[in-house]
Design a protein around this motif. Structure first.
Motif, PDB file in Angstrom:
ATOM      1  N   SER A  87      -5.533   9.689   6.875  1.00  0.00           N
ATOM      2  CA  SER A  87      -6.640   9.045   6.548  1.00  0.00           C
ATOM      3  C   SER A  87      -6.239   7.819   6.442  1.00  0.00           C
ATOM      4  O   SER A  87      -5.100   7.505   5.683  1.00  0.00           O
ATOM      5  N   GLY A  88      -7.177   6.804   6.077  1.00  0.00           N
ATOM      6  CA  GLY A  88      -7.121   5.463   5.728  1.00  0.00           C
ATOM      7  C   GLY A  88      -6.613   4.691   6.513  1.00  0.00           C
ATOM      8  O   GLY A  88      -6.047   4.436   8.187  1.00  0.00           O
ATOM      9  N   LEU A  89      -5.681   3.759   6.809  1.00  0.00           N
ATOM     10  CA  LEU A  89      -5.303   2.213   7.254  1.00  0.00           C
ATOM     11  C   LEU A  89      -3.861   2.653   6.999  1.00  0.00           C
ATOM     12  O   LEU A  89      -3.229   2.260   6.680  1.00  0.00           O
ATOM     13  N   ALA A  90      -3.547   2.334   8.028  1.00  0.00           N
ATOM     14  CA  ALA A  90      -1.999   2.038   8.310  1.00  0.00           C
ATOM     15  C   ALA A  90      -1.530  -0.020   8.746  1.00  0.00           C
ATOM     16  O   ALA A  90      -0.829  -0.081   8.146  1.00  0.00           O
ATOM     17  N   ASP A  91      -2.555  -0.361   8.651  1.00  0.00           N
ATOM     18  CA  ASP A  91      -2.273  -1.530   9.204  1.00  0.00           C
ATOM     19  C   ASP A  91      -3.950  -2.217   8.719  1.00  0.00           C
ATOM     20  O   ASP A  91      -5.128  -2.605   9.297  1.00  0.00           O
ATOM     21  N   ARG A  92      -3.603  -3.042   7.258  1.00  0.00           N
ATOM     22  CA  ARG A  92      -4.889  -3.383   7.297  1.00  0.00           C
ATOM     23  C   ARG A  92      -5.264  -4.619   7.588  1.00  0.00           C
ATOM     24  O   ARG A  92      -6.591  -4.659   8.122  1.00  0.00           O
ATOM     25  N   ALA A  93      -4.878  -5.729   7.931  1.00  0.00           N
ATOM     26  CA  ALA A  93      -4.774  -7.111   8.800  1.00  0.00           C
ATOM     27  C   ALA A  93      -5.669  -6.423   9.860  1.00  0.00           C
ATOM     28  O   ALA A  93      -5.828  -7.445  10.543  1.00  0.00           O
ATOM     29  N   ARG A  94      -4.947  -5.295  10.334  1.00  0.00           N
ATOM     30  CA  ARG A  94      -5.620  -5.317  12.054  1.00  0.00           C
ATOM     31  C   ARG A  94      -5.975  -4.303  12.381  1.00  0.00           C
ATOM     32  O   ARG A  94      -6.788  -3.897  13.213  1.00  0.00           O
ATOM     33  N   GLY A  95      -6.641  -3.546  11.044  1.00  0.00           N
ATOM     34  CA  GLY A  95      -7.656  -1.898  10.712  1.00  0.00           C
ATOM     35  C   GLY A  95      -7.315  -1.131  11.654  1.00  0.00           C
ATOM     36  O   GLY A  95      -7.408  -0.049  11.669  1.00  0.00           O
ATOM     37  N   GLU A  96      -5.696  -0.634  11.716  1.00  0.00           N
ATOM     38  CA  GLU A  96      -5.176   0.428  12.999  1.00  0.00           C
ATOM     39  C   GLU A  96      -4.813   1.634  11.664  1.00  0.00           C
ATOM     40  O   GLU A  96      -4.546   1.390  10.994  1.00  0.00           O
ATOM     41  N   ALA A 258       4.521   2.488   9.211  1.00  0.00           N
ATOM     42  CA  ALA A 258       2.964   2.053   8.574  1.00  0.00           C
ATOM     43  C   ALA A 258       3.266   0.875   7.609  1.00  0.00           C
ATOM     44  O   ALA A 258       4.027   0.958   7.036  1.00  0.00           O
ATOM     45  N   ARG A 259       2.783  -0.539   7.191  1.00  0.00           N
ATOM     46  CA  ARG A 259       2.391  -1.251   6.633  1.00  0.00           C
ATOM     47  C   ARG A 259       2.690  -0.627   5.262  1.00  0.00           C
ATOM     48  O   ARG A 259       1.561   0.969   4.631  1.00  0.00           O
ATOM     49  N   TYR A 260       3.181  -0.715   3.980  1.00  0.00           N
ATOM     50  CA  TYR A 260       3.193  -0.182   2.590  1.00  0.00           C
ATOM     51  C   TYR A 260       2.343  -2.022   2.093  1.00  0.00           C
ATOM     52  O   TYR A 260       2.539  -2.519   1.885  1.00  0.00           O
ATOM     53  N   TYR A 261       1.820  -1.524   0.875  1.00  0.00           N
ATOM     54  CA  TYR A 261       0.494  -1.822  -0.070  1.00  0.00           C
ATOM     55  C   TYR A 261       0.727  -1.424  -1.016  1.00  0.00           C
ATOM     56  O   TYR A 261       1.274  -0.829  -2.236  1.00  0.00           O
TER      57      TYR A 261
END
Length: 408
Positions: A87-96, A258-261
């Motif tokens: 669940s949630g986004l792997a890439d917030r900028a791309r909405g992936e 996945a991108r990390y934040y």
């Protein structure tokens, strides 16, 4: 980090200490007969109603993701089969959207991989667990190192060598947040040169990434090659885990990461998630032996199952993995125990369990529950680093909910 004003918790080092301290949330339950008999069995008890459990887990992940703007991936394997929820986004900028195919970080779960590689050398007669490390490592590397060359190999594996943790040093913090240079394994060990031992060797476990950096160097000394090549050939490939990414030899082909934040104040000025993927990848590239394993969530489950099942390691090595040392280093009141690349997690999960947690920019958690024969891996991609932060509280709540639902 003296240059930061006001002082904030370090993102990776003492944040890990606080994360480790926060594991003690339930009383220690006896892990009866645990010296080697926590295994993944062929014959298993009847599972709980899987569709209902999976639906409830999916609802839990989605609910926390939506309320707190987080992303989770969970992989489960047990009597009812294998399944993944994300669940949630792997890439917030791309909405992936985050999915089962995205590569996520194992962080310190990598220690299970490194320990398994060393035990392969033991099974092959090339390393002895109770031999001094001076038998394998060059004198120049051991000169001035706490404990010298008399430290047994076993003491590195179970953290009873009591060598200080290089990632708890100010020099490491300065490198992590202020340097573009690489930090080779030898340089990691040198960060604690001349420091005193944390306690007497062989009596208690003092969790330290330095121990596993030395083990990676030991593998290289014995094999005459990069340790990750041996890890791949002797652990990952035999377990069918060719998709895993680890070490300095990485394929140039693109794969879904996945991108990390992070909302840590050292990175985020307003408390909102900031992309910290570059920092995550820096840790992954350098902290080999103690960290660096990257894979889709199901691969972590297969790793733990493969280590616990007969086949990869001898019966003697699997028994040795589950001879426990009490963890110390500022956590004397916390009922944690460490084996050889494995931790007892029963105090943490409220039932018999073995596996390994991981922390860095965010968190991961790998556990096998022998009573129900369920194995799971849970990861999130957004963290606040200190274990007393609200994002860690959410991760901890999700983990507890997952265990409760898997138990039926």
């Amino acid at each position: 980090m003296k240059s930061v004003t006001p002082p904030q918790p370090p993102l990776h080092s003492s944040g890990r200490r606080r994360w480790m301290q926060a594991l003690a949330i339930t009383p220690l339950l006896p892990l009866a007969g645990c010296d080697g008999d926590v295994t993944v069995n062929a014959a298993t008890p009847s599972p709980p109603a899987l569709p209902a459990a999976r639906a409830a887990v999916r609802e839990l992940l989605q609910s926390v993701s939506h309320r707190h703007d987080l992303a989770f991936v969970l992989a489960v394997a047990g009597p009812g089969g294998e399944w993944v929820e994300a669940s949630g986004l792997a890439d917030r900028a791309r909405g992936e959207a985050l999915s089962a195919g995205h590569f996520v970080q194992g962080y310190s779960i990598t220690k299970l991989l490194t320990a398994s590689a060393v035990l392969r050398l033991v099974d092959q007669g090339r390393v002895a667990l109770d031999a001094p490390i001076a038998l394998y490592l060059a004198p120049a590397l051991l000169d001035g190192r706490p404990g010298g060359g008399a430290t047994p190999v076993r003491a590195l594996l179970d953290h009873s060598a009591a060598i200080p943790n290089f990632s708890d040093t100010e020099a490491y913090d300065a490198w992590l947040l202020g340097s573009d240079a690489e930090l080779p394994l030898q340089a990691q060990v040198q960060l604690v040169q001349g420091a005193p031992l944390l306690g007497p060797q062989g009596q208690s476990a003092y969790y330290s990434n330095t121990h596993y950096a030395l083990l990676a160097l030991l593998i290289e000394a014995v094999t005459g090659d990069l340790h990750e090549r041996f890890v791949r050939a002797e652990v990952l490939l035999p377990l069918g885990l060719s998709e895993c990414r680890y070490g300095r030899e990485r394929s140039g082909e693109a794969y879904p990461q996945a991108r990390y934040y992070s909302t840590n104040s050292l990175i985020s000025k307003d408390g909102k998630p900031v992309d910290a993927s570059a920092l995550t990848h820096k840790i992954m590239r350098n902290e080999l032996g103690s960290g660096g394993l990257e894979a889709p969530a199901p691969a972590f489950v297969r790793l733990l199952q493969g280590v616990l099942r007969p086949g990869l390691l001898s019966a003697e090595s699997r028994i040795a993995m589950q001879r426990w040392q009490p963890l110390q280093a500022g956590m004397a009141s916390i009922p944690e125990f460490y084996g050889l690349g494995l931790m007892r997690l029963d105090h943490d999960l409220g039932q018999r369990a073995v596996g390994h947690p991981g922390s860095g920019v965010a968190w991961s958690y790998l556990a096998h529950l022998p009573d129900s024969q369920q194995t799971f891996f849970l990861a999130t991609t957004t963290g606040d680093a200190p274990a007393d932060g609200p994002l860690y509280d959410n991760f901890q709540a999700v983990r507890a909910g997952v265990v409760r639902l898997l138990a039926g």
